[in-house]
Every structure is written in structure tokens, then in C-alpha cells.
Scaffold this active site. Structure first.
Site, PDB file in Angstrom:
ATOM      1  N   GLU A 151      -9.042   8.884   5.456  1.00 59.75           N
ATOM      2  CA  GLU A 151      -9.260   7.459   5.218  1.00 59.75           C
ATOM      3  C   GLU A 151     -10.307   7.202   4.143  1.00 59.75           C
ATOM      4  O   GLU A 151     -10.290   6.162   3.476  1.00 59.75           O
ATOM      5  CB  GLU A 151      -9.684   6.764   6.518  1.00 59.75           C
ATOM      6  CG  GLU A 151      -8.577   6.595   7.531  1.00 59.75           C
ATOM      7  CD  GLU A 151      -7.488   5.641   7.034  1.00 59.75           C
ATOM      8  OE1 GLU A 151      -7.829   4.592   6.468  1.00 59.75           O
ATOM      9  OE2 GLU A 151      -6.305   5.961   7.198  1.00 59.75           O
ATOM     10  N   LYS A 211     -15.390   3.987   5.461  1.00 62.83           N
ATOM     11  CA  LYS A 211     -14.190   3.699   6.239  1.00 62.83           C
ATOM     12  C   LYS A 211     -14.185   4.555   7.504  1.00 62.83           C
ATOM     13  O   LYS A 211     -14.447   5.769   7.450  1.00 62.83           O
ATOM     14  CB  LYS A 211     -12.929   3.973   5.426  1.00 62.83           C
ATOM     15  CG  LYS A 211     -12.683   2.979   4.307  1.00 62.83           C
ATOM     16  CD  LYS A 211     -11.233   2.978   3.858  1.00 62.83           C
ATOM     17  CE  LYS A 211     -10.363   2.297   4.902  1.00 62.83           C
ATOM     18  NZ  LYS A 211      -8.965   2.157   4.429  1.00 62.83           N
ATOM     19  N   GLU A 264       0.850  -1.197   0.000  1.00 62.96           N
ATOM     20  CA  GLU A 264       0.000   0.000   0.000  1.00 62.96           C
ATOM     21  C   GLU A 264       0.876   1.235   0.000  1.00 62.96           C
ATOM     22  O   GLU A 264       1.845   1.312   0.764  1.00 62.96           O
ATOM     23  CB  GLU A 264      -0.882   0.088   1.260  1.00 62.96           C
ATOM     24  CG  GLU A 264      -2.025  -0.875   1.363  1.00 62.96           C
ATOM     25  CD  GLU A 264      -2.843  -0.625   2.635  1.00 62.96           C
ATOM     26  OE1 GLU A 264      -2.747   0.487   3.217  1.00 62.96           O
ATOM     27  OE2 GLU A 264      -3.555  -1.545   3.066  1.00 62.96           O
ATOM     28  N   GLU A 289     -13.738   5.419  -0.389  1.00 60.81           N
ATOM     29  CA  GLU A 289     -14.616   4.485   0.329  1.00 60.81           C
ATOM     30  C   GLU A 289     -15.311   5.225   1.466  1.00 60.81           C
ATOM     31  O   GLU A 289     -14.699   5.565   2.471  1.00 60.81           O
ATOM     32  CB  GLU A 289     -13.800   3.307   0.859  1.00 60.81           C
ATOM     33  CG  GLU A 289     -13.127   2.491  -0.233  1.00 60.81           C
ATOM     34  CD  GLU A 289     -12.183   1.439   0.318  1.00 60.81           C
ATOM     35  OE1 GLU A 289     -12.648   0.468   0.945  1.00 60.81           O
ATOM     36  OE2 GLU A 289     -10.958   1.605   0.134  1.00 60.81           O
TER      37      GLU A 289
END
Length: 405
Positions: A350, A344, A287, A341
Site C-alpha cells: 500500500e 498509508k 485506479e 505514500e
């Protein structure tokens, strides 16, 4: 008449996409007023050394079948999941995409049991591998960030059980076994050549390194220079973390020069592994990314910086360069993430690491022009009955809808 209309749309789709595929490498128009000056050829790098993290903690994402078309348009052939979602694996059947699938932390205790591990591999790997290319399993994610001593102690036995299950099924040559670590496992990362693991983790990491060496699997790290800049913006030069021209730093021990933080972080992990007695394990970045939005205290989380980080990273990978300490070893990276997203937890950043919004619109422009097919509905039950998928580029779909009004 209906059949003629369908035929017309198919033919129009074919010619549109043919022209689109020939032109989109040079198509770099501004997106949401955030135009990043990047060579449009970076889209070609997505098949060389670069993969994408496909997270699904959201309630507004497109279906896996539509995502498969988007990734194909982007020439992305390497995808990392955080689970083994059968809907995703089925949607990518007979594609050229290689998958890393994940086994969550909540399963580690059960995976210590050989029968449980065998059942999991049969259900989540053996069932799909004849149609979908699965190349790696990550057993747990950032386990050593947890203070749960039982979870930590379950990690290696789970990795061993999953590997043994692959051996029993004759899949160990096709599928590797590893786990992903946070950079927080390092006690020291500066200078890079002095990288070491935290002393309290050494007794846990040493046998894991022995496992990697034995089965020839990579050591995965989640590396985010954004965190270092966010925590110390006055001390960490922004240009150094964004791969922009800067003075950089020189390792006083090796005299190697670093012009970006990510490469320094990778080499610090190599040094820590070497300090544990191993030089035969490859480090890969599972990541890395940069958020386009964050909370007030998340300094640097902007579309401009996210575009510069990911765009410059892609250009570096395209050049084929290694890190200063490993110049001949290709850098292997999975960008985080494909989509924003919205579910999250945690700070706003995030939920804003995606290259794309869920509707297929790029969050910022780095030359990655793909298309997300729209859903077609019957005219009589437009809000009730899904009829199929339209393979229009997302920008052409908007044009068609606008012109039909």
C-alpha cells in the site's frame, strides 16, 4: 552581485530546460538499477487516455506547487484527488490540468441534505472552477466494500444531492458526478461476458446505474490484476497480468480473445451493467497499478513487475486500442499512484504503488523523465528560511549541488 547571480541561474535554467524538453523523450537511463525496456515515447501517452492518482497520505511529499511543475514536465493533464484540497487546486490555477476531486465516505450522510451539498459544492468547486479545471466529483470511494448498511444507503442520495447542487449553480455541464467501486462488487468475472454484480448489491447498484444513465456520467472501477496474481500465482500466468506475450484466454460465449487480465475485468463490468439493463454507460478505470515492494506474502511486488505493468499499460493506451468487447471505445485509466505514500495503513504494498519517490526520483524507469524543482534557501539561514523554488530537473539539481561543494 546577488542580482547577477539570480539572473545567471534563471538563464541557465532556461537553456537547461529547453535542452531537457527536447531530449527527455529519448532519455531512458537505468533508475535504481531497474531498467525496463520500454519505448521512451510513452511519456507522450500521459495526455491521451491516461491520468494519475495524486494521493497525499504521507508526511514527506513535495508541495503542490512543486508537484504542478513535475506533472507539467511529464505532460500529465488529468489528475484525480481523493479530496478537494484547496492548496492543490490553487497550485494548479490557470494550468491545463483537469481534476477529478473527491468527497470522502465520511461526508456522505451530511451530503444527503441538499443545503449541505450546496455548501460543499460552493466551497470546493465554485470557488476554484474559474481558475482550475474541475471536471468530475467522486462521491465516496469503494463504499460497497464496507459492511456499514447506513453508509451504503447514503451513497445514492449523496450523489443526487451533489448533482442537484451543480445544477442549481449552473455547473452540471462542466462537472460530472460519479463514485468509484472496487471489483469486489462483481459476483462473477469469468468469462468476461458472464460478468454479474453480487446479488446482495443489486438493489443498490440498479438505481445508481439509472442515475449514471440519466446524467451521462461514467461508472468508475478500481481494478488491480496484481491482487489476482498475488492470491493465486500458480494459477494466474504472470505474463497475462503484465501485458506480456502469452496464450491468453478465449471467452467461450463470445469467442473473444483476451491477452491481459485488465481488459477482461473491464469487459466483465460492462457485462454486469448490461445484465442490469444498461448499454449506455461508459466504464472508466479510476485506479490501477502495481506495487514495487510488498510484504513477504505479497508475491510479485517488485520494481521489475511494476515497471512492466505500468509501462506496457501506457504503451497499450498509446496504441488507441479498446477492449475486445468494446474495441471502438477508448480506454480511460487513472494510474495509481504518483508518489509512494509512507503513512498509508495496511500491507507494505500500500505504501509502494508510486511512480516516484517524494524527492522526484523515479521508482523504476518506464521513460517518464520529469523534473521536480528543488527548494532554495538563503545561505545565512539555510535550514530556516525558504526563499523560493528552483526549476531544475531533479538530476541537474543534484549535479549543481555536487559541483558546489
Amino acid at each position: 552581485m546577488a542580482n547577477f547571480y539570480r539572473l545567471f541561474r534563471v538563464l541557465l535554467m532556461f537553456f537547461t530546460l529547453s535542452a531537457y524538453s527536447l531530449s527527455f523523450t529519448n532519455f531512458c537511463s537505468p533508475v535504481n538499477n531497474y531498467e525496463i525496456e520500454m519505448p521512451c515515447s510513452v511519456i507522450r501517452t500521459m495526455s491521451v487516455g491516461i491520468g494519475i492518482n495524486y494521493g497525499q497520505i504521507a508526511n514527506n511529499l513535495p508541495s503542490p506547487s512543486r508537484v504542478a511543475i513535475l506533472l507539467r514536465s511529464l505532460n500529465i493533464s488529468r489528475v484525480k484527488l481523493y479530496d478537494a484540497d484547496p492548496n492543490v487546486l490553487f497550485a494548479f490555477s490557470r494550468s491545463d490540468v483537469n481534476f477529478i476531486i473527491g468527497l470522502g465516505n465520511e461526508y456522505l450522510q451530511n451530503m444527503s441534505d441538499h443545503e449541505e451539498a450546496l455548501a460543499w459544492v460552493q466551497q470546493n468547486v465554485q470557488t476554484h472552477i474559474s481558475q482550475t479545471q474541475i471536471t468530475c466529483i467522486t462521491v465516496g470511494n469503494e463504499v460497497f466494500n464496507s459492511n456499514d448498511s447506513q453508509l451504503r444507503s447514503n451513497l445514492l442520495p449523496a450523489m443526487q444531492s451533489v448533482y442537484n447542487a451543480l445544477v442549481n449553480l449552473g455547473l452540471d455541464k462542466q462537472v460530472s458526478v460519479t463514485t468509484a467501486h472496487s471489483l469486489n462488487i462483481l459476483a462473477n468475472s469469468f468469462p468476461p461476458s458472464a460478468g454479474t454484480f453480487k446479488p446482495d448489491l443489486a438493489e443498490l447498484i440498479q438505481p445508481i446505474l439509472n442515475f449514471h444513465s440519466m446524467v451521462k456520467s461514467p461508472f468508475l472501477i478500481n481494478a488491480y490484476p496484481f491482487f489476482a496474481y498475488k492470491d493465486s500465482p500458480a494459477q494466474v500466468p504472470l505474463e497475462y497480468v503484465l501485458f506480456q506475450p502469452n496464450q491468453g484466454m478465449t471467452d467461450p460465449i463470445t469467442n473473444l480473445h483476451y491477452d491481459n487480465m485488465l481488459y477482461a475485468q473491464i469487459d466483465a463490468v460492462y457485462a454486469a451493467i448490461k445484465a442490469m439493463g444498461h448499454t449506455d454507460i461508459q466504464v472508466q478505470v479510476s485506479e490501477t497499478g502495481w506495487p514495487s515492494q510488498g510484504d513477504m506474502n505479497e508475491v510479485g511486488a517488485t520494481p521489475e513487475n511494476a515497471g512492466l505493468y505500468n509501462g506496457n499499460l501506457l504503451r497499450r493506451i498509446q496504441s488507441g486500442q479498446g477492449t475486445p468487447a468494446k474495441p471502438s471505445v477508448p480506454i480511460d485509466i487513472y494510474v495509481f499512484a504518483l508518489f509512494n505514500e509512507d503513512l498509508k495503513p495496511g500491507p507494505a504494498s500500500e505504501r509502494n504503488y508510486g511512480l516516484y519517490y517524494p524527492d522526484g526520483t523515479p521508482v523504476y524507469n518506464i521513460g517518464l523523465q520529469g523534473y521536480l524543482p528543488e527548494l532554495l534557501y538563503s545561505s545565512s539561514k539555510r535550514n530556516e528560511q525558504k526563499v523560493g523554488i528552483s526549476f531544475w530537473p531533479f538530476w541537474w539539481s543534484d549535479l549543481i549541488r555536487g559541483g558546489a561543494k
